[in-house]
Design a protein around this motif. Structure first.
Motif, PDB file in Angstrom:
ATOM      1  N   CYS A  98      28.736  12.727 -18.513  1.00 23.61           N
ATOM      2  CA  CYS A  98      29.126  14.148 -18.440  1.00 23.61           C
ATOM      3  C   CYS A  98      29.665  14.488 -17.052  1.00 23.61           C
ATOM      4  CB  CYS A  98      27.937  15.040 -18.785  1.00 23.61           C
ATOM      5  SG  CYS A  98      27.483  15.004 -20.525  1.00 23.61           S
ATOM      6  N   GLY A  99      28.980  14.015 -16.022  1.00 24.48           N
ATOM      7  CA  GLY A  99      29.461  14.264 -14.664  1.00 24.48           C
ATOM      8  C   GLY A  99      30.814  13.629 -14.407  1.00 24.48           C
ATOM      9  N   LEU A 100      30.984  12.398 -14.879  1.00 22.93           N
ATOM     10  CA  LEU A 100      32.260  11.712 -14.723  1.00 22.93           C
ATOM     11  C   LEU A 100      33.369  12.468 -15.456  1.00 22.93           C
ATOM     12  CD1 LEU A 100      33.924   9.282 -13.779  1.00 22.93           C
ATOM     13  CD2 LEU A 100      33.184   8.086 -15.855  1.00 22.93           C
ATOM     14  N   TRP A 101      33.072  12.932 -16.661  1.00 22.08           N
ATOM     15  CA  TRP A 101      34.078  13.683 -17.417  1.00 22.08           C
ATOM     16  C   TRP A 101      34.478  14.961 -16.675  1.00 22.08           C
ATOM     17  CZ3 TRP A 101      33.515  18.544 -19.901  1.00 22.08           C
ATOM     18  CH2 TRP A 101      34.665  18.949 -20.572  1.00 22.08           C
ATOM     19  N   LEU A 102      33.498  15.676 -16.133  1.00 20.59           N
ATOM     20  CA  LEU A 102      33.812  16.903 -15.397  1.00 20.59           C
ATOM     21  C   LEU A 102      34.691  16.616 -14.184  1.00 20.59           C
ATOM     22  CD1 LEU A 102      30.390  18.765 -15.574  1.00 20.59           C
ATOM     23  CD2 LEU A 102      32.539  19.443 -16.663  1.00 20.59           C
ATOM     24  N   VAL A 103      34.375  15.555 -13.451  1.00 16.11           N
ATOM     25  CA  VAL A 103      35.177  15.198 -12.281  1.00 16.11           C
ATOM     26  C   VAL A 103      36.597  14.808 -12.705  1.00 16.11           C
ATOM     27  CG1 VAL A 103      35.445  13.483 -10.432  1.00 16.11           C
ATOM     28  CG2 VAL A 103      33.225  14.551 -10.839  1.00 16.11           C
ATOM     29  N   LEU A 104      36.702  13.963 -13.718  1.00 17.85           N
ATOM     30  CA  LEU A 104      38.025  13.536 -14.179  1.00 17.85           C
ATOM     31  C   LEU A 104      38.847  14.700 -14.724  1.00 17.85           C
ATOM     32  CD1 LEU A 104      37.096  10.202 -15.978  1.00 17.85           C
ATOM     33  CD2 LEU A 104      38.312  10.464 -13.808  1.00 17.85           C
ATOM     34  N   ALA A 105      38.199  15.599 -15.455  1.00 15.67           N
ATOM     35  CA  ALA A 105      38.912  16.760 -15.998  1.00 15.67           C
ATOM     36  C   ALA A 105      39.395  17.671 -14.873  1.00 15.67           C
ATOM     37  CB  ALA A 105      38.007  17.528 -16.965  1.00 15.67           C
ATOM     38  N   GLU A 106      38.587  17.852 -13.852  1.00 17.52           N
ATOM     39  CA  GLU A 106      38.992  18.689 -12.716  1.00 17.52           C
ATOM     40  C   GLU A 106      40.150  18.060 -11.959  1.00 17.52           C
ATOM     41  OE1 GLU A 106      39.205  21.959 -10.323  1.00 17.52           O
ATOM     42  OE2 GLU A 106      37.985  21.731 -12.115  1.00 17.52           O
ATOM     43  N   VAL A 107      40.066  16.746 -11.720  1.00 21.99           N
ATOM     44  CA  VAL A 107      41.161  16.048 -11.046  1.00 21.99           C
ATOM     45  C   VAL A 107      42.436  16.140 -11.882  1.00 21.99           C
ATOM     46  CG1 VAL A 107      41.978  13.758 -10.325  1.00 21.99           C
ATOM     47  CG2 VAL A 107      39.682  14.522  -9.703  1.00 21.99           C
ATOM     48  N   GLY A 108      42.310  15.947 -13.183  1.00 20.53           N
ATOM     49  CA  GLY A 108      43.465  16.063 -14.067  1.00 20.53           C
ATOM     50  C   GLY A 108      44.034  17.453 -14.067  1.00 20.53           C
ATOM     51  N   TYR A 109      43.174  18.452 -14.070  1.00 18.15           N
ATOM     52  CA  TYR A 109      43.623  19.842 -14.025  1.00 18.15           C
ATOM     53  C   TYR A 109      44.394  20.105 -12.737  1.00 18.15           C
ATOM     54  CZ  TYR A 109      43.427  24.872 -13.410  1.00 18.15           C
ATOM     55  OH  TYR A 109      43.767  26.183 -13.175  1.00 18.15           O
ATOM     56  N   LEU A 110      43.847  19.668 -11.617  1.00 20.53           N
ATOM     57  CA  LEU A 110      44.516  19.899 -10.338  1.00 20.53           C
ATOM     58  C   LEU A 110      45.840  19.142 -10.256  1.00 20.53           C
ATOM     59  CD1 LEU A 110      41.437  19.829  -7.952  1.00 20.53           C
ATOM     60  CD2 LEU A 110      42.749  21.825  -8.678  1.00 20.53           C
ATOM     61  N   ALA A 111      45.890  17.956 -10.848  1.00 20.64           N
ATOM     62  CA  ALA A 111      47.110  17.151 -10.788  1.00 20.64           C
ATOM     63  C   ALA A 111      48.208  17.661 -11.719  1.00 20.64           C
ATOM     64  CB  ALA A 111      46.784  15.702 -11.129  1.00 20.64           C
ATOM     65  N   VAL A 112      47.820  18.154 -12.901  1.00 22.68           N
ATOM     66  CA  VAL A 112      48.802  18.484 -13.916  1.00 22.68           C
ATOM     67  C   VAL A 112      49.088  19.992 -14.002  1.00 22.68           C
ATOM     68  CG1 VAL A 112      49.278  18.408 -16.403  1.00 22.68           C
ATOM     69  CG2 VAL A 112      48.231  16.458 -15.273  1.00 22.68           C
ATOM     70  N   LEU A 113      48.068  20.794 -13.908  1.00 23.00           N
ATOM     71  CA  LEU A 113      48.246  22.226 -14.177  1.00 23.00           C
ATOM     72  C   LEU A 113      48.355  23.091 -12.931  1.00 23.00           C
ATOM     73  CD1 LEU A 113      45.774  22.495 -17.170  1.00 23.00           C
ATOM     74  CD2 LEU A 113      48.258  22.465 -17.244  1.00 23.00           C
ATOM     75  N   ARG A 114      48.210  22.550 -11.780  1.00 24.60           N
ATOM     76  CA  ARG A 114      48.327  23.353 -10.547  1.00 24.60           C
ATOM     77  C   ARG A 114      49.655  23.167  -9.905  1.00 24.60           C
ATOM     78  NH1 ARG A 114      44.629  27.248  -8.478  1.00 24.60           N
ATOM     79  NH2 ARG A 114      43.124  27.253 -10.102  1.00 24.60           N
TER      80      ARG A 114
END
Length: 114
Positions: A98-114
Motif C-alpha cells: 500500500c505504501g509503495l502504491w501511494l508513493v508510485l501513484a504520487e510520483v506518477g501524478y507529479l510526472a504526468v498530471l502536473r
C-alpha cells in the motif's frame, strides 16, 4: 446543492454499471476472468460518463489519465508485492505494498498530471 445532482447521477449510473458488469462476470468463461468485470471498471466508466456530461470531455480526460496512472502504479506495486508478502508475511507485506502504491501513484501524478 448543485453538487447533489452529479453525485446522485454517479450513484445511479454506477449502480447500473455494476449490475451490468456483474452479469458479464457471471457469464464469463472461464470463471477466473470474472474478476476483470468487477466493480472498479464499472464505477470508472460511470464516473467518466457523469463527468463528461457535467464538466466536459477535457475534465473527463484528466480523470481518465489519473485512473491510468493509478492503475500502472498498482500494477507495479503488485509485481513487487509478491516478493514483499513472501518476505515479510501478509500484514507487513500488504502494508508495504500500500505504501509503495501511494508513493508510485504520487510520483506518477507529479510526472504526468502536473
Amino acid at each position: 446543492m448543485q453538487e447533489v445532482v452529479p453525485i446522485a447521477a454517479k450513484a445511479l449510473n454506477g449502480g447500473l454499471f455494476v449490475v451490468v458488469f456483474a452479469l458479464i462476470g457471471e457469464i464469463a468463461v472461464p470463471k477466473r476472468f470474472a474478476g476483470l468485470f468487477s466493480a472498479a471498471p464499472s464505477i470508472a466508466i460511470a464516473n467518466l460518463l457523469v463527468i463528461v456530461f457535467a464538466k466536459g470531455s477535457s475534465a473527463a480526460q484528466l480523470e481518465a489519465t489519473g485512473m491510468i496512472v493509478g492503475a500502472i502504479a498498482l500494477t507495479v506495486a503488485c509485481a513487487f508485492g509478491v516478493a514483499l508478502v513472501a518476505r515479510y508475511r501478509a500484514l507487513r507485506g500488504s502494508m508495504l505494498i500500500c505504501g509503495l502504491w501511494l508513493v508510485l501513484a504520487e510520483v506518477g501524478y507529479l510526472a504526468v498530471l502536473r
